[in-house]
Design a protein around this motif. Structure first.
Motif, PDB file in Angstrom:
ATOM      1  N   VAL A   1       0.834  -1.210  -0.125  1.00 11.43           N
ATOM      2  CA  VAL A   1      -0.015   0.120   0.261  1.00 11.43           C
ATOM      3  C   VAL A   1       0.897   1.257  -0.058  1.00 11.43           C
ATOM      4  N   LEU A   2       1.740   1.294   0.805  1.00  6.04           N
ATOM      5  CA  LEU A   2       2.828   2.461   1.019  1.00  6.04           C
ATOM      6  C   LEU A   2       3.650   2.503   0.098  1.00  6.04           C
ATOM      7  N   PHE A   3       4.492   1.551  -0.380  1.00  8.33           N
ATOM      8  CA  PHE A   3       5.684   1.658  -1.039  1.00  8.33           C
ATOM      9  C   PHE A   3       5.379   1.038  -2.584  1.00  8.33           C
ATOM     10  N   GLN A   4       4.314   0.440  -2.831  1.00  7.35           N
ATOM     11  CA  GLN A   4       3.978  -0.080  -4.184  1.00  7.35           C
ATOM     12  C   GLN A   4       4.702  -1.230  -4.254  1.00  7.35           C
ATOM     13  N   GLU A   5       5.183  -1.860  -3.222  1.00  5.89           N
ATOM     14  CA  GLU A   5       5.911  -3.161  -3.395  1.00  5.89           C
ATOM     15  C   GLU A   5       5.010  -4.430  -4.133  1.00  5.89           C
ATOM     16  N   ALA A   6       5.526  -5.049  -5.214  1.00  5.14           N
ATOM     17  CA  ALA A   6       4.625  -6.066  -5.632  1.00  5.14           C
ATOM     18  C   ALA A   6       4.462  -7.327  -4.582  1.00  5.14           C
ATOM     19  N   ILE A   7       3.319  -7.608  -4.625  1.00  2.42           N
ATOM     20  CA  ILE A   7       2.879  -8.975  -3.884  1.00  2.42           C
ATOM     21  C   ILE A   7       3.046  -9.972  -4.997  1.00  2.42           C
ATOM     22  N   THR A   8       4.114 -10.603  -5.107  1.00  2.00           N
ATOM     23  CA  THR A   8       4.306 -11.799  -6.223  1.00  2.00           C
ATOM     24  C   THR A   8       3.945 -13.438  -5.646  1.00  2.00           C
ATOM     25  N   PRO A   9       3.729 -14.161  -6.384  1.00  2.00           N
ATOM     26  CA  PRO A   9       3.539 -15.497  -6.161  1.00  2.00           C
ATOM     27  C   PRO A   9       4.606 -16.022  -5.403  1.00  2.00           C
TER      28      PRO A   9
ATOM     29  N   PHE B   1      10.870 -25.679   6.727  1.00  2.00           N
ATOM     30  CA  PHE B   1       9.975 -24.712   5.832  1.00  2.00           C
ATOM     31  C   PHE B   1      10.179 -23.389   5.826  1.00  2.00           C
ATOM     32  N   VAL B   2      10.953 -22.969   6.895  1.00  2.00           N
ATOM     33  CA  VAL B   2      11.541 -21.738   7.042  1.00  2.00           C
ATOM     34  C   VAL B   2      12.763 -21.630   6.247  1.00  2.00           C
ATOM     35  N   LEU B   3      13.587 -22.333   6.111  1.00  2.00           N
ATOM     36  CA  LEU B   3      14.807 -22.334   5.423  1.00  2.00           C
ATOM     37  C   LEU B   3      14.494 -22.374   3.869  1.00  2.00           C
ATOM     38  N   THR B   4      13.381 -23.417   3.536  1.00  2.00           N
ATOM     39  CA  THR B   4      12.914 -23.291   2.029  1.00  2.00           C
ATOM     40  C   THR B   4      12.354 -21.938   1.686  1.00  2.00           C
ATOM     41  N   ALA B   5      11.760 -21.327   2.568  1.00  2.00           N
ATOM     42  CA  ALA B   5      11.201 -19.998   2.362  1.00  2.00           C
ATOM     43  C   ALA B   5      12.303 -19.095   2.182  1.00  2.00           C
ATOM     44  N   LEU B   6      13.455 -19.020   2.833  1.00  2.00           N
ATOM     45  CA  LEU B   6      14.441 -18.103   2.566  1.00  2.00           C
ATOM     46  C   LEU B   6      15.264 -18.492   1.349  1.00  2.00           C
ATOM     47  N   ILE B   7      15.423 -19.641   1.109  1.00  2.00           N
ATOM     48  CA  ILE B   7      16.144 -20.254  -0.248  1.00  2.00           C
ATOM     49  C   ILE B   7      15.317 -19.516  -1.556  1.00  2.00           C
ATOM     50  N   LEU B   8      13.751 -19.847  -1.218  1.00  2.00           N
ATOM     51  CA  LEU B   8      12.908 -19.145  -2.383  1.00  2.00           C
ATOM     52  C   LEU B   8      12.938 -17.743  -2.732  1.00  2.00           C
ATOM     53  N   LEU B   9      13.156 -17.174  -1.530  1.00  3.66           N
ATOM     54  CA  LEU B   9      13.083 -15.619  -1.571  1.00  3.66           C
ATOM     55  C   LEU B   9      14.456 -15.271  -2.494  1.00  3.66           C
ATOM     56  N   ASN B  10      15.625 -16.096  -2.500  1.00  2.00           N
ATOM     57  CA  ASN B  10      16.899 -15.381  -2.675  1.00  2.00           C
ATOM     58  C   ASN B  10      17.290 -16.276  -4.112  1.00  2.00           C
ATOM     59  N   LEU B  11      16.280 -16.856  -4.777  1.00  2.00           N
ATOM     60  CA  LEU B  11      16.560 -17.442  -5.955  1.00  2.00           C
ATOM     61  C   LEU B  11      16.032 -16.334  -7.116  1.00  2.00           C
ATOM     62  N   LYS B  12      17.195 -16.451  -8.123  1.00  2.00           N
ATOM     63  CA  LYS B  12      16.840 -15.253  -9.049  1.00  2.00           C
ATOM     64  C   LYS B  12      15.623 -15.779 -10.020  1.00  2.00           C
ATOM     65  N   SER B  13      14.789 -14.616 -10.293  1.00  5.51           N
ATOM     66  CA  SER B  13      13.636 -15.055 -11.218  1.00  5.51           C
ATOM     67  C   SER B  13      13.966 -15.072 -12.471  1.00  5.51           C
ATOM     68  N   LYS B  14      13.324 -16.149 -13.213  1.00  4.39           N
ATOM     69  CA  LYS B  14      13.429 -16.167 -14.665  1.00  4.39           C
ATOM     70  C   LYS B  14      12.224 -15.943 -15.302  1.00  4.39           C
ATOM     71  N   ALA B  15      10.971 -15.646 -14.467  1.00  2.00           N
ATOM     72  CA  ALA B  15       9.816 -15.261 -15.028  1.00  2.00           C
ATOM     73  C   ALA B  15       9.922 -13.883 -15.534  1.00  2.00           C
ATOM     74  N   LYS B  16       9.495 -13.581 -16.724  1.00  2.00           N
ATOM     75  CA  LYS B  16       9.508 -12.292 -17.284  1.00  2.00           C
ATOM     76  C   LYS B  16       8.424 -11.428 -16.632  1.00  2.00           C
ATOM     77  N   GLY B  17       8.989 -10.323 -16.213  1.00  2.00           N
ATOM     78  CA  GLY B  17       8.137  -9.247 -15.818  1.00  2.00           C
ATOM     79  C   GLY B  17       7.975  -9.537 -14.152  1.00  2.00           C
ATOM     80  N   GLU B  18       8.592 -10.534 -13.465  1.00  5.34           N
ATOM     81  CA  GLU B  18       8.307 -10.657 -12.197  1.00  5.34           C
ATOM     82  C   GLU B  18       9.280 -10.040 -11.430  1.00  5.34           C
ATOM     83  N   LEU B  19       8.885  -9.130 -10.290  1.00 11.25           N
ATOM     84  CA  LEU B  19       9.985  -8.510  -9.564  1.00 11.25           C
ATOM     85  C   LEU B  19      11.004  -9.310  -9.051  1.00 11.25           C
ATOM     86  N   GLN B  20      12.189  -8.623  -9.142  1.00 11.03           N
ATOM     87  CA  GLN B  20      13.276  -9.202  -8.458  1.00 11.03           C
ATOM     88  C   GLN B  20      13.060  -9.178  -6.938  1.00 11.03           C
ATOM     89  N   THR B  21      12.897 -10.309  -5.845  1.00  7.83           N
ATOM     90  CA  THR B  21      12.825 -10.103  -4.688  1.00  7.83           C
ATOM     91  C   THR B  21      13.976 -10.480  -4.066  1.00  7.83           C
TER      92      THR B  21
END
Length: 297
Positions: free
Chosen positions: A114-122, A277-297
């Protein structure tokens, strides 16, 4: 520094996770967790004040128009979250209070969008759900009952919101100030607000009875307060607030490992699954996205 920012936030969460071992020792002297929080706030402020007075006095200066930012990080976040959290612990179980506290990444994600327009990606949603599920499993709350009154639920969610607000106000702060400055003034205002709630005469009496308690309190203040807040704030300069909140979920993982290896508590299967589960979440966040148009998180 930008490439190291996620690691900086994970390191902050790891240091926060070590606090449990210190709390066990300090509370053994008779201090309450709220009194410990107050002392940590005061000592964090004093440590940074002394350090900056020698290191760089220019970092002690802030503009009056920016005081609201530090009122936000210090009072709306640190003080408010602490008071809500300990009130929740008094009304329900510790594991339930922890789970409600870890609704904070949800608040951060929504507020940041809402405040910073950060994308909520899948990817971010998946990581958020994994991290939250991991925290639930780590606390073992599913093995017990959640006896929640409406007021306890409100306080618990208030703790989660307060915890989240550091990332929100911190986002504004890092645009103008050094992490040292932000941490200093955050804990100045947090100290001012928490002192009336911690019964100072009792603290003085406890120190007179147990002067040795000063050592773990000072060490925990530096290791689990001064350093992690500096690392986390520095990371916010280069990492989205929503992502930072999820990365910090490493805290209960480290807390569990400390309890297993230092406090000799058993490691359950559900805790192990939660860590995964938590470690998987951290790894998922730090993988580089290959999907076109997806915000780099």
């Amino acid at each position: 520094m930008k490439r190291m920012a996620p690691l900086s936030i994970i390191l902050a969460g790891s240091l926060w996770g070590m606090l449990g071992a210190f709390v066990r020792v300090i509370c053994g002297y008779g201090f309450s967790t709220l009194q410990l929080t107050c002392l940590r706030c005061i000592l964090t402020f004093l440590c940074l004040l002394l350090f900056l007075a020698v290191y760089d006095r220019s970092l002690l200066r802030i503009q009056r128009k920016d005081v609201w930012i530090f009122l936000g990080t210090g009072i709306c976040s640190i003080a408010f979250f602490s008071l809500c959290y300990f009130q929740t612990i008094e009304m329900t179980s510790l594991s339930t209070a922890v789970i409600l506290l870890y609704t904070s990444p949800i608040f951060v994600t929504i507020l940041s969008a809402v405040l910073f327009q950060e994308a909520i990606t899948p990817r971010k949603i998946t990581a958020l759900l994994l991290a939250f599920a991991g925290c639930i499993l780590i606390t073992g709350v599913l093995q017990g009952s959640m006896n929640l009154t409406p007021f306890a639920l409100l306080c618990g969610l208030g703790a989660g919101l307060g915890y989240a607000l550091y990332s929100i106000f911190g986002h504004f702060a890092v645009e103008k100030y050094h992490p040292f400055t932000i941490t200093l003034y955050t804990f100045l205002f947090a100290s001012i607000v928490t002192v009336p709630f911690c019964r100072p005469p009792v603290i003085v009496q406890l120190f007179s009875q147990h002067p040795g308690a000063a050592v773990p309190i000072i060490v925990s203040s530096i290791l689990c307060s001064v350093l992690p807040y500096i690392f986390y704030t520095a990371g916010l300069a280069h990492v989205e607030a929503g992502k930072a909140a999820i990365l910090a979920a490493i805290e209960p993982v480290v807390g569990t490992l400390v309890s297993v290896f230092y406090l000799k508590e058993p490691l359950t299967g559900t805790s192990l699954a939660g860590i995964f589960f938590v470690l998987t979440a951290l790894i998922l966040l730090n993988l580089k996205s290959k999907a076109k148009g997806e915000l780099q998180t």
